[in-house]
Each structure stands twice: as structure tokens, then as C-alpha cells.
Scaffold this active site. Structure first.
Site, short mmCIF file in Angstrom:
data_model
loop_
_atom_site.label_atom_id
_atom_site.label_comp_id
_atom_site.label_asym_id
_atom_site.label_seq_id
_atom_site.Cartn_x
_atom_site.Cartn_y
_atom_site.Cartn_z
N SER A 80 -7.93 -6.00 -11.33
CA SER A 80 -6.46 -5.40 -11.37
C SER A 80 -5.56 -6.49 -11.77
O SER A 80 -4.66 -6.40 -12.67
CB SER A 80 -5.97 -4.88 -10.01
OG SER A 80 -6.64 -3.41 -9.89
N LYS A 139 1.00 -1.22 0.07
CA LYS A 139 -0.01 0.05 0.01
C LYS A 139 0.88 1.31 0.08
O LYS A 139 2.07 1.05 0.64
CB LYS A 139 -0.91 0.16 1.24
CG LYS A 139 -2.16 0.78 1.03
CD LYS A 139 -3.36 -0.13 0.38
CE LYS A 139 -4.74 0.89 0.04
NZ LYS A 139 -5.60 0.08 -0.70
N THR A 160 -15.21 -3.88 -7.98
CA THR A 160 -15.22 -4.07 -6.58
C THR A 160 -16.70 -4.33 -6.10
O THR A 160 -17.04 -5.32 -5.34
CB THR A 160 -14.95 -2.80 -5.86
OG1 THR A 160 -13.43 -2.61 -6.20
CG2 THR A 160 -14.89 -2.93 -4.15
P1 NAD Z 1 -15.35 7.08 -2.92
O1 NAD Z 1 -14.33 8.06 -2.50
O2 NAD Z 1 -15.60 6.92 -4.61
O3 NAD Z 1 -16.53 6.88 -2.30
C1 NAD Z 1 -16.65 7.21 -0.87
C2 NAD Z 1 -18.14 7.57 -0.45
O4 NAD Z 1 -18.10 7.38 0.97
C3 NAD Z 1 -18.33 8.72 -0.84
O5 NAD Z 1 -19.89 8.93 -1.34
C4 NAD Z 1 -18.43 9.80 0.17
O6 NAD Z 1 -19.25 10.83 0.32
C5 NAD Z 1 -18.80 8.54 1.40
N1 NAD Z 1 -18.44 8.97 2.72
C6 NAD Z 1 -17.32 9.54 3.32
N2 NAD Z 1 -17.51 9.62 4.88
C7 NAD Z 1 -19.08 9.10 4.82
C8 NAD Z 1 -19.58 9.03 6.11
N3 NAD Z 1 -19.18 9.57 7.28
N4 NAD Z 1 -20.78 8.44 5.95
C9 NAD Z 1 -21.50 7.97 4.74
N5 NAD Z 1 -20.88 8.60 3.59
C10 NAD Z 1 -19.67 8.71 3.75
O7 NAD Z 1 -14.44 5.54 -2.64
P2 NAD Z 1 -14.85 4.16 -3.30
O8 NAD Z 1 -13.66 3.71 -4.22
O9 NAD Z 1 -16.20 3.85 -3.34
O10 NAD Z 1 -14.30 3.46 -1.76
C11 NAD Z 1 -15.14 3.02 -0.59
C12 NAD Z 1 -14.56 2.18 0.15
O11 NAD Z 1 -14.30 1.01 -0.57
C13 NAD Z 1 -13.14 2.44 0.98
O12 NAD Z 1 -12.97 1.77 2.04
C14 NAD Z 1 -12.33 1.82 -0.09
O13 NAD Z 1 -10.94 1.41 0.53
C15 NAD Z 1 -13.05 0.60 -0.59
N6 NAD Z 1 -12.67 -0.05 -1.60
C16 NAD Z 1 -12.88 0.45 -2.85
C17 NAD Z 1 -12.36 -0.21 -3.98
C18 NAD Z 1 -12.61 0.18 -5.27
O14 NAD Z 1 -12.04 -0.31 -6.15
N7 NAD Z 1 -13.00 1.52 -5.41
C19 NAD Z 1 -11.66 -1.57 -3.95
C20 NAD Z 1 -11.65 -2.07 -2.67
C21 NAD Z 1 -12.03 -1.38 -1.50
#
Ligand code: NAD
Length: 421
Positions: free
Chosen positions: A350, A105, A189
């Protein structure tokens, strides 16, 4: 909550899994600590002519099963502890899916929203200049994470190519399609989580038309909503960082996603969607069969886990449920589909991108989906069986499954009994 660090809490899962297996102590000794974490300061020229520096890290947690793999996060709260914990989770996630990778990471402590586009490009290129000797297609392969995206991956791959003197798309995944990205990466995801729920629906007691509440409406949350709604389920509540909305009859997900794409907040769309605006903290407690945390770490803890009404929790976010909350949910008979399985569709596609880059031959979308489906169903089923046989949670079963693979690889180098016998 206790004052244990995020990494301490993550390591509880390792110890718990080890207690179910005959594991050589050498294995635990190897997995308890990150192999290497490099810290540096990235200096870039700002648009106003000044120079500014930003803390940055790259952690290669364990590479026994292959080159390390994991995203790069740009976030103002990034810390070494968070980077190492996320790298630990990646080690187990890659082992769960049987991908030939270890876990890594990276992060930069920065609020990218305060930077211009040119400053973000310079920062991204500076990251690769600083870590060019650490990353590489056979060494450590970054990807996007919070607040990094395909364009940033494209800049980083380009910078790496300039440093090594060859076009090297396999150094980074999550690139734009035109620069060697894979089809199907954008929704991978959510799709992995969706395939998992669909495959285990009967065992989980979820009907064909179940109700879903989604916390966090970004990449993972939005694609999950679209896939699940298209399959006949009802998305009854969603939230983002500023608000939440609830409609027991089901939300119009297509309009909601279009609104988010246009830069709107979910709460601002309540009236036009016939929904009620609710407190975001109340989202996890709405009546729904399935709760999907898709926002950040530690959102469900010992204080609020008791209010969850769903019978199943699908962790699309990394680490959204604390160990305290896990205990409460287990007592209440709620099944948690753990992050290292539930959101592993992203790293799996990926991996497909890396494979396609290395062979120089690109698959169509149908092939990507078929391959993802096969892996999710195979590993999901295996973990379900471990949980049933050993009478443990799906999380413990996923760690047992992954630790078994990691231990086999570590033990293949020889452990204490081999060397002293
Ligand atoms: P993103 O930034 O696109 O979306 C995150 C969302 O969470 C946004 O809508 C934001 O407004 C919301 N958010 C933030 N704080 C919040 C709160 N307190 N209450 C409610 N909503 C809140 O991110 P993402 O890529 O969708 O990732 C989200 C999660 O999924 C993270 O933990 C990330 O590590 C995990 N993840 C993502 C991927 C991927 O491919 N995108 C892969 C594995 C894990």
C-alpha cells in the site's frame, strides 16, 4: 477469557515492550490513547426510496511518524473499540516496517451483504463525504479491510477527488490498477508472510518441504496456500467460516482456490480432493509444522492453545492469538511470528502504491516484489536478532523494535528532561 477489552489486551503489548527499553514516560502517555476518533452517522437513500443511517468511525491513533494509514471495515459487529485497537496495531505495524506512517483505521457498522451494489456505492461515497476533512494524502490514507475491496476504494478516491476538485489517487490505497492501484497488492499480505517464513526457515526449524494448516481461506489464506505450495510445501488442512478439510498427503491448492472463486465452501470439496471434512475448531490441532491463522481476531485463546501441534504460528490475521494463548505457546516452545510483522506485506505494498501515485511513475511487478522482499528480510532479521539477544518472544521483539522507532520520533520533539533541565 478475562473481561479486558480488545484495546486493553493490545496495550499489554505496549507495556511489555516498554519494560525492556529506557523509554521516557512521555512516550507511553502519547501512545496509550488514540489521538482522535470521529464518530458519525452516514445517511443514505436506499433502493426502495427510504433513508437509512449507519454508524461510522475513523480513528487516527498516532501520527508522529507520518500521515496515519489503515483500512476501512464494513462489518455488522464494528465498534469504536475495535477501530481504535486496529488503529493501535497499525501504528506499530508501520513502525515495524519503517514506513513513514502513523496508524489509523475506519469502519461502518453494516452488513454489506444485505445491501445492493448501488447502496454500497452510496454508503462508500457517504463515508468520504463525512470524513473528507480527516482523510487526505498527507493526513490519513485509508485502504480496504474486511468486506471492503478495490472497487469501493475506487469510488472513495473518486468522491474525494470531486470534493477537493483534483484527481487525488494518493488519498486511498488498494484501488483498481486502472485507477492508480499498484501491481502486487492483491497477494502482498500473504507474500510478505511467505518471504518471512522462507527467510527464517532454518532458524525456525522448518524444512524446505514443510506441512502447513491454514485457518481462514480468504484473500490472505488462499494466496499463502498458493505461494507456499508452489515453493514445495504441503498444505494439509484449510478452513473457512463453515467448515474445514484435512489431507495429510497435501491438498490440491489450485483446485481448492478455483472452487472458492466459484463460490463454493471448502468442506463441499472434501470428497473430490480426497480429503476428510473435519470440525473447523479442530483445524488448529492437526499435525502440521506451520499453522497460519488467516481468519479473525482471538481465534487462538487460553482454552485451545494447548492443542496446537505446529512448531511455528504465522499470524496473517490481525490479533488471532490472545495474550493468554501467547504464554501457553511460549511455554511449549512454539514460535509465533506476530501479526505486526507477519501480515505487514499488505501495508508495505500500500505504501508503494502511495509512493507511485505521488511520483506519477509506476513500477513493474518484479520491482514491487524485490522491494517487498528487501524490507521483509531486513525487518524480520532485525526482530529475530532482538528476540535472540533479549531472550524474548518474536512478538515482544517486534513491539520493542517498533516502540524504539516511535520513541525516537516522539523524543525528537523534546520530553520532560529536555524542558526541565
Ligand atoms: P477475507 O474476508 O478475504 O477472508 C477471511 C476468511 O476467514 C474467509 O475464508 C472466512 O470464511 C474465514 N473465516 C471467518 N470466520 C472463520 C472461522 N471461525 N473459522 C475459520 N475461518 C473463518 O479476509 P482477508 O483479507 O483474508 O483477511 C483475513 C485476516 O487477515 C483478517 O484478520 C485481516 O484483518 C487480516 N489482514 C488482511 C490483509 C489483506 O491485505 N487482506 C492485510 C493485513 C491483515
Amino acid at each position: 477469557m478475562s473481561d479486558d477489552t480488545l484495546l486493553d489486551r493490545a496495550l499489554i503489548r505496549l507495556e511489555e515492550a516498554a519494560s525492556h527499553l529506557q523509554i521516557d514516560p512521555d512516550v507511553i502517555e502519547k501512545l496509550k490513547y488514540p489521538r482522535e476518533t470521529t464518530k458519525t452517522r452516514l445517511m443514505i437513500r436506499m433502493d426502495d426510496g427510504s433513508r437509512k443511517s449507519f454508524l461510522a468511525w475513523r480513528c487516527r491513533y498516532d501520527d508522529t511518524r507520518g500521515p496515519t494509514k489503515g483500512g476501512i471495515r464494513f462489518h455488522p459487529d464494528a465498534s469504536i473499540e475495535e477501530v481504535e485497537t486496529l488503529a493501535f496495531w497499525m501504528t506499530f505495524k508501520c513502525a515495524v516496517m519503517n514506513l513513514p506512517y502513523g496508524g489509523g483505521k475506519g469502519a461502518v457498522r453494516v452488513d454489506p451483504h444485505q445491501l445492493s451494489k448501488s447502496e454500497v456505492e452510496r454508503l462508500s461515497r457517504a463515508y468520504v463525504q463525512a470524513f473528507a476533512r480527516i482523510i487526505g494524502p498527507d493526513r490519513d490514507i485509508p485502504a480496504p479491510d474486511v468486506y471492503t475491496n478495490a472497487m469501493i476504494m475506487g469510488w472513495m478516491a473518486d468522491e474525494y477527488g470531486q470534493i477537493v476538485g483534483q484527481v487525488s489517487p494518493a488519498v486511498i490505497t488498494g484501488k483498481p490498477i486502472a485507477l492508480g492501484g499498484s501491481l502486487g497488492r492483491n497477494d502482498a499480505t500473504a507474500r510478505g508472510g511467505f518471504y518471512l517464513v522462507r527467510h527464517l526457515a532454518r532458524e525456525l526449524g522448518l524444512d524446505r518441504a514443510h506441512t502447513v494448516a491454514i485457518q481462514g481461506f480468504g484473500n490472505a489464506g488462499q494466496f499463502y496456500a498458493l505461494l507456499s505450495a508452489a515453493d514445495g510445501n504441503k498444505i494439509v488442512a484449510v478452513s473457512d467460516s463453515t467448515g474445514a478439510i484435512h489431507r495429510p498427503e497435501g491438498l490440491d491448492v489450485t483446485r481448492l482456490v478455483a472452487g472458492k472463486e466459484a463460490g463454493r465452501k471448502v468442506a463441499d470439496m472434501a470428497a473430490e480432493l480426497g480429503a476428510k471434512a473435519i470440525d473447523p475448531a479442530a483445524l488448529i490441532a492437526v499435525e502440521a509444522d506451520l499453522l497460519v491463522p488467516a481468519a479473525l481476531e482471538d481465534m487462538i485463546d487460553g482454552d485451545n492453545a494447548g492443542s496446537i501441534k505446529a512448531r511455528v504460528v504465522l499470524e496473517l490475521a490481525n490479533g488471532p492469538v490472545t495474550p493468554d494463548a501467547d504464554k501457553i505457546l511460549a511455554q511449549r516452545g512454539v514460535t509465533v511470528l506476530p501479526d505486526i510483522l507477519a501480515n505487514a506485506g499488505g501495508v508495505t505494498v500500500s505504501y508503494f502504491e502511495w509512493v507511485q501515485n505521488r511520483q506519477g511513475y509506476y513500477w513493474d511487478l518484479d520491482e514491487i516484489h524485490q522491494r517487498l522482499l528487501k524490507i521483509v528480510e531486513r525487518e524480520g532479521r532485525a526482530i529475530w536478532s532482538i528476540a535472540a539477544e533479549r531472550k524474548v518472544s518474536m512478538r515482544s521483539a517486534a513491539y520493542i523494535h517498533a516502540l524504539g522507532r516511535l520513541a525516537t520520533a516522539i523524543e525528537a520533539h523534546g520530553t520532560q528532561p529536555f524542558f526541565v533541565s
